[in-house]
Design a protein around this motif. Structure first.
Motif, PDB file in Angstrom:
ATOM      1  N   GLN A  18      -2.924  -2.127 -12.718  1.00  0.00           N
ATOM      2  CA  GLN A  18      -3.807  -2.976 -11.909  1.00  0.00           C
ATOM      3  C   GLN A  18      -3.224  -4.382 -11.962  1.00  0.00           C
ATOM      4  N   ASP A  19      -2.329  -4.700 -11.052  1.00  0.00           N
ATOM      5  CA  ASP A  19      -1.648  -5.996 -11.069  1.00  0.00           C
ATOM      6  C   ASP A  19      -2.066  -6.820  -9.860  1.00  0.00           C
ATOM      7  N   PRO A  20      -2.986  -7.787 -10.067  1.00  0.00           N
ATOM      8  CA  PRO A  20      -3.464  -8.590  -8.937  1.00  0.00           C
ATOM      9  C   PRO A  20      -2.372  -9.496  -8.347  1.00  0.00           C
ATOM     10  N   LYS A  21      -1.395  -9.873  -9.146  1.00  0.00           N
ATOM     11  CA  LYS A  21      -0.331 -10.754  -8.659  1.00  0.00           C
ATOM     12  C   LYS A  21       0.547 -10.058  -7.613  1.00  0.00           C
ATOM     13  N   THR A  22       0.954  -8.807  -7.900  1.00  0.00           N
ATOM     14  CA  THR A  22       1.824  -8.080  -6.965  1.00  0.00           C
ATOM     15  C   THR A  22       1.038  -7.175  -6.024  1.00  0.00           C
ATOM     16  N   GLY A  23      -0.233  -6.935  -6.343  1.00  0.00           N
ATOM     17  CA  GLY A  23      -1.024  -6.028  -5.522  1.00  0.00           C
ATOM     18  C   GLY A  23      -0.758  -4.562  -5.828  1.00  0.00           C
ATOM     19  N   ASP A  24      -0.065  -4.317  -6.914  1.00  0.00           N
ATOM     20  CA  ASP A  24       0.259  -2.948  -7.300  1.00  0.00           C
ATOM     21  C   ASP A  24      -0.944  -2.344  -8.034  1.00  0.00           C
ATOM     22  N   HIS A  25      -1.575  -1.357  -7.404  1.00  0.00           N
ATOM     23  CA  HIS A  25      -2.727  -0.671  -7.991  1.00  0.00           C
ATOM     24  C   HIS A  25      -2.484   0.824  -7.859  1.00  0.00           C
ATOM     25  N   LYS A  26      -2.430   1.514  -9.004  1.00  0.00           N
ATOM     26  CA  LYS A  26      -2.199   2.959  -8.974  1.00  0.00           C
ATOM     27  C   LYS A  26      -2.595   3.571 -10.304  1.00  0.00           C
ATOM     28  N   GLU A  27      -2.843   4.879 -10.274  1.00  0.00           N
ATOM     29  CA  GLU A  27      -3.132   5.643 -11.478  1.00  0.00           C
ATOM     30  C   GLU A  27      -2.530   7.031 -11.330  1.00  0.00           C
ATOM     31  N   ALA A  28      -2.156   7.626 -12.446  1.00  0.00           N
ATOM     32  CA  ALA A  28      -1.658   8.993 -12.463  1.00  0.00           C
ATOM     33  C   ALA A  28      -2.164   9.664 -13.738  1.00  0.00           C
ATOM     34  N   TRP A  29      -2.403  10.952 -13.659  1.00  0.00           N
ATOM     35  CA  TRP A  29      -2.833  11.711 -14.834  1.00  0.00           C
ATOM     36  C   TRP A  29      -2.344  13.144 -14.695  1.00  0.00           C
ATOM     37  N   GLU A  30      -2.189  13.802 -15.815  1.00  0.00           N
ATOM     38  CA  GLU A  30      -1.787  15.206 -15.803  1.00  0.00           C
ATOM     39  C   GLU A  30      -2.112  15.821 -17.152  1.00  0.00           C
ATOM     40  N   HIS A  31      -2.491  17.086 -17.141  1.00  0.00           N
ATOM     41  CA  HIS A  31      -2.621  17.816 -18.400  1.00  0.00           C
ATOM     42  C   HIS A  31      -2.145  19.247 -18.202  1.00  0.00           C
ATOM     43  N   TRP A  74      -3.312   8.347  -7.515  1.00  0.00           N
ATOM     44  CA  TRP A  74      -3.723   7.594  -6.342  1.00  0.00           C
ATOM     45  C   TRP A  74      -2.963   6.282  -6.329  1.00  0.00           C
ATOM     46  N   LEU A  75      -2.802   5.736  -5.141  1.00  0.00           N
ATOM     47  CA  LEU A  75      -2.134   4.447  -4.990  1.00  0.00           C
ATOM     48  C   LEU A  75      -2.546   3.829  -3.673  1.00  0.00           C
ATOM     49  N   HIS A  76      -2.388   2.516  -3.591  1.00  0.00           N
ATOM     50  CA  HIS A  76      -2.646   1.791  -2.350  1.00  0.00           C
ATOM     51  C   HIS A  76      -1.337   1.700  -1.585  1.00  0.00           C
ATOM     52  N   ASP A  77      -1.334   2.277  -0.372  1.00  0.00           N
ATOM     53  CA  ASP A  77      -0.137   2.208   0.466  1.00  0.00           C
ATOM     54  C   ASP A  77      -0.040   0.849   1.138  1.00  0.00           C
ATOM     55  N   ALA A  78       1.142   0.550   1.670  1.00  0.00           N
ATOM     56  CA  ALA A  78       1.397  -0.748   2.308  1.00  0.00           C
ATOM     57  C   ALA A  78       0.518  -0.980   3.527  1.00  0.00           C
ATOM     58  N   ASP A  79       0.040   0.083   4.175  1.00  0.00           N
ATOM     59  CA  ASP A  79      -0.795  -0.079   5.377  1.00  0.00           C
ATOM     60  C   ASP A  79      -2.267  -0.305   5.046  1.00  0.00           C
ATOM     61  N   GLY A  80      -2.595  -0.429   3.743  1.00  0.00           N
ATOM     62  CA  GLY A  80      -3.961  -0.714   3.334  1.00  0.00           C
ATOM     63  C   GLY A  80      -4.787   0.518   3.002  1.00  0.00           C
ATOM     64  N   THR A  81      -4.264   1.706   3.202  1.00  0.00           N
ATOM     65  CA  THR A  81      -5.004   2.927   2.872  1.00  0.00           C
ATOM     66  C   THR A  81      -4.794   3.284   1.409  1.00  0.00           C
ATOM     67  N   LYS A  82      -5.658   4.136   0.933  1.00  0.00           N
ATOM     68  CA  LYS A  82      -5.538   4.631  -0.441  1.00  0.00           C
ATOM     69  C   LYS A  82      -5.172   6.114  -0.353  1.00  0.00           C
ATOM     70  N   ARG A  83      -4.049   6.489  -0.952  1.00  0.00           N
ATOM     71  CA  ARG A  83      -3.609   7.886  -0.959  1.00  0.00           C
ATOM     72  C   ARG A  83      -4.051   8.515  -2.275  1.00  0.00           C
ATOM     73  N   ILE A  84      -4.695   9.681  -2.180  1.00  0.00           N
ATOM     74  CA  ILE A  84      -5.180  10.405  -3.358  1.00  0.00           C
ATOM     75  C   ILE A  84      -4.574  11.802  -3.324  1.00  0.00           C
ATOM     76  N   VAL A  85      -3.886  12.174  -4.409  1.00  0.00           N
ATOM     77  CA  VAL A  85      -3.252  13.491  -4.499  1.00  0.00           C
ATOM     78  C   VAL A  85      -3.758  14.181  -5.756  1.00  0.00           C
ATOM     79  N   GLU A  86      -4.223  15.408  -5.594  1.00  0.00           N
ATOM     80  CA  GLU A  86      -4.605  16.242  -6.736  1.00  0.00           C
ATOM     81  C   GLU A  86      -3.815  17.536  -6.631  1.00  0.00           C
ATOM     82  N   TYR A  87      -3.286  18.022  -7.752  1.00  0.00           N
ATOM     83  CA  TYR A  87      -2.440  19.209  -7.698  1.00  0.00           C
ATOM     84  C   TYR A  87      -2.677  20.114  -8.886  1.00  0.00           C
ATOM     85  N   THR A  88      -2.316  21.384  -8.680  1.00  0.00           N
ATOM     86  CA  THR A  88      -2.332  22.385  -9.738  1.00  0.00           C
ATOM     87  C   THR A  88      -1.048  23.197  -9.625  1.00  0.00           C
TER      88      THR A  88
END
Length: 123
Positions: free
Chosen positions: A51-64, A75-89
């Motif tokens: 969560q970096d307000p200076k660069t605008g880099d906001h993302k999270e990842a998890w796995e088990h 999930w991450l914020h793309d350059a076009d302002g959308t939020k991409r959310i990916v869940e996988y198995t």
């Protein structure tokens, strides 16, 4: 001489069969049984976030992972302002399966280039 070779092959085949050693066998995944002494069930878990307000880099990842079943997402914020959310198995029977979602509406700049206007001009 042929008789001796055939006799030797027959005796070797009988000895191998009695010892339980296959003469010809194609190894398949289900045939593999690991040595139980040092065998363990693979298991891990991690979570990572920025969560970096200076660069605008906001993302999270998890796995088990537990044994051969892996679940995760990011999930991450793309350059076009959308939020991409990916869940996988992932597992041996179904393989890798991902679900990708997008939240928000894409915003694209109206002006390109230095001089403004739709054509960019003004260089």
């Amino acid at each position: 001489m042929k008789t001796i070779i055939i006799l030797a092959v027959c005796i070797a085949s009988i000895v191998l069969c009695q010892a339980g050693i296959p003469i010809s066998h194609t190894m398949r995944h289900d045939d593999f049984h690991p040595i139980k002494e040092d065998w363990h069930i693979p298991e891990y878990e991690y979570k990572y976030g920025v969560q970096d307000p200076k660069t605008g880099d906001h993302k999270e990842a998890w796995e088990h992972r537990h044994h051969d079943l892996v679940k995760g997402g990011y999930w991450l914020h793309d350059a076009d302002g959308t939020k991409r959310i990916v869940e996988y198995t992932s597992d041996p029977k179904m393989g890798f399966h991902a679900i990708v979602k997008t939240e928000g509406h894409a915003v694209h700049p109206i002006h390109y280039g230095i001089g403004g206007g739709a054509g960019g001009g003004g260089l």
